[in-house]
Design an enzyme around this catalytic site. Structure first.
Site, PDB file in Angstrom:
ATOM      1  N   HIS A  70      29.040  14.464  28.055  1.00 50.39           N
ATOM      2  CA  HIS A  70      30.233  14.971  28.732  1.00 50.39           C
ATOM      3  C   HIS A  70      30.777  13.986  29.759  1.00 50.39           C
ATOM      4  CE1 HIS A  70      30.191  19.186  27.199  1.00 50.39           C
ATOM      5  NE2 HIS A  70      28.953  18.840  26.913  1.00 50.39           N
TER       6      HIS A  70
ATOM      7  N   ASP B  39      36.143   9.737  34.993  1.00 46.34           N
ATOM      8  CA  ASP B  39      35.757  11.079  34.561  1.00 46.34           C
ATOM      9  C   ASP B  39      35.667  11.121  33.044  1.00 46.34           C
ATOM     10  OD1 ASP B  39      34.989  13.658  35.163  1.00 46.34           O
ATOM     11  OD2 ASP B  39      36.776  14.108  36.333  1.00 46.34           O
TER      12      ASP B  39
END
Length: 488
Positions: free
Chosen positions: A154, A362
């Site tokens: 992730h 991110d």
């Protein structure tokens, strides 16, 4: 019938008291169509007896295991969050490696493998989530399991030049080649890992056909995570009318609101963002007393020194800005460390003229997508998005910025607040179409199809020739596993 076995550090199980955060939506979407098991940490640490228990709910078995206190601290606060997290976010300078923490990380991966070994069937499909379990497939293979095992990261995955700075990377990162499919958020992340496999592991193959390890062909793919677009939009429409959101908006006294929602983490760029807002107020005095910036940042990993330092720094910067520009009737920045429900956030997103989503790095950042989904089509706000967020690969109609450039972010804030309605609506419509086409309900099917050949497990899955052993291959107290180097 094949079961889907999902593995993650946190499990959002009924009555467990443990929440899985943004992972929860994705995992529940996968288990909705493929009933099976969600396996993970119980949220409890023990110095004596370790317990593994099962909670049955709505055709899903939540299997929760305790962890030893010492190993948990070394695994979670140590190796996972003081070594892997900063390096995966391109911050080699913040990594603090110790052999003891690596040992704890290995032991926890071994413990998870041992508990899974007790319940895993030959035709089960295993889907492992995130950087906590880089070694898990190897530990399962050593116990004789030849199941299809997929892994999804992730977080970002940095270039070889950065990941090679991880001590013992050849033992840790190469262990991912025991998975059948390794998935990432973006094409860039997938390409970085492919280059690692080619240059460091030296396996023959390519991105299209996979890489041959001699035992299996490892596939690499990008599977950008989405949100439940339509239902989140409905939630926002209801939430804007709630007493909480109505009260917040009324307190603005007609001022525009900019919103930021992030865990208090150095990867989110909160300090840089506040500095950019300060620069905006400096350059555009006509907006003083006419706009309020609401930054919601629940505290995260407060026991780690770097996070404590960041918490102090952000509070200091906010205090200075408010002291410089604030008035008795107006506070430029509202800084809140309290977590809010998704419903409350949906309403706040809808009531905001702009969103600042400007992480320094991110994996995806679902706040960006939630903000888009929450907007009123008749009066949409503007998304200001870091080009270094995974979401930027899809959300190109947003105002893309370099979060390190405070002048550019300040200019984007001014542009967002001053943007004509027709441009706002055009950007919103383009963005909504993009995120609706990548709904979270479809995401698990794409990954499982790449892993098994079918988007659901109802289709037959090739079973291994030999069943796994029925007895333990190694106890939890066994010496730490040394992960082999795959370099030839």
């Amino acid at each position: 019938m094949a079961r889907l076995v999902v593995v993650s550090n946190r499990v959002s199980a009924p009555k467990s008291g443990t929440r899985a955060g943004g992972l929860e939506v994705a995992v529940m979407a996968s288990l909705k169509h493929n009933p099976g098991i969600w396996f993970g940490w119980s949220g409890r640490v023990s110095v004596k007896t370790l317990e593994t228990r099962t909670i049955e709910s709505d055709r899903i078995s939540f299997v929760l295991t305790d962890l030893p206190k010492e190993a948990y601290e070394e695994y979670y606060y140590g190796f996972a969050n003081r070594v892997l997290w900063p390096i995966l976010h391109y911050r080699l300078d913040l990594a603090e490696f110790s052999r003891q923490d690596l040992s704890g990380y290995t032991k926890v991966n071994e413990h998870f493998a041992e508990e899974l070994h007790k319940i895993l069937r030959p035709d089960d499909v295993v889907w492992v989530h995130d950087y906590h379990f880089l070694l898990l497939a190897k530990a399962l293979r050593e116990r004789g399991h030849q199941n299809r095992i997929g892994f999804f990261l992730h977080t970002p995955f940095p270039p070889v030049e950065i990941i090679a700075g991880l001590p013992h990377h050849e033992r840790i990162i190469s262990a991912l080649c025991h998975y059948d499919l390794v998935g990432f958020q973006t094409e860039i992340d997938a390409a970085n890992f492919a280059r690692y496999v080619e240059s460091e592991c030296q396996y023959p193959g390519n991105r299209k056909d996979g890489y041959n390890t001699g035992e299996r062909v490892v596939q690499i793919g990008d599977f950008p995570v989405g949100i439940e677009t339509e239902s989140f939009a409905k939630m926002a429409r209801r939430a804007i009318k709630s007493s909480f959101v109505s009260g917040v908006l009324a307190s603005l006294s007609g001022r525009a609101m900019i919103i930021g929602v992030d865990r208090l983490d150095y990867s989110k760029g909160i300090e840089h963002r506040i500095a950019a807002f300060e620069r905006f107020l400096e350059h555009h005095p006509d907006w003083r007393n006419n706009v309020t910036y609401l930054q919601i940042s629940p505290k995260s990993r407060s026991a780690i020194p770097e996070y404590m330092d960041m918490e102090r720094n952000v509070s200091t910067i906010v205090g200075r800005l408010n002291g410089t520009y604030g008035e008795a009737s107006w506070t430029p920045v509202r800084y809140v460390n309290k977590a809010h429900t998704r419903t409350a956030l949906a309403g706040l997103y809808r009531g905001s003229r702009a969103a600042l989503v400007t992480p320094l790095r991110d994996g995806m950042n679902l706040v960006a997508k939630e903000y888009i989904a929450a907007q009123d089509p008749e009066d949409p706000g503007v998304l200001i998005l870091s080009r270094f967020a995974g979401a930027a690969m899809e959300c190109k109609p947003a105002l893309l910025v370099n979060p390190y450039d405070s002048e550019a972010v300040a200019a984007a804030i001014h542009r967002a607040l001053s943007m004509p309605f027709e441009e706002r609506r055009a950007r919103y419509e383009a963005l909504y179409k993009i995120i609706a086409a990548n709904d979270i309900q479809d995401w698990p099917g794409r990954f499982l199809k790449a892993l098994t050949g079918s988007p659901t497990l109802a289709a037959s899955i090739t079973k291994p020739d030999e069943p796994p052993p029925t007895e333990s291959a190694s106890g939890y107290s066994a010496p730490s596993v040394v992960v082999q180097s795959f370099a030839s």
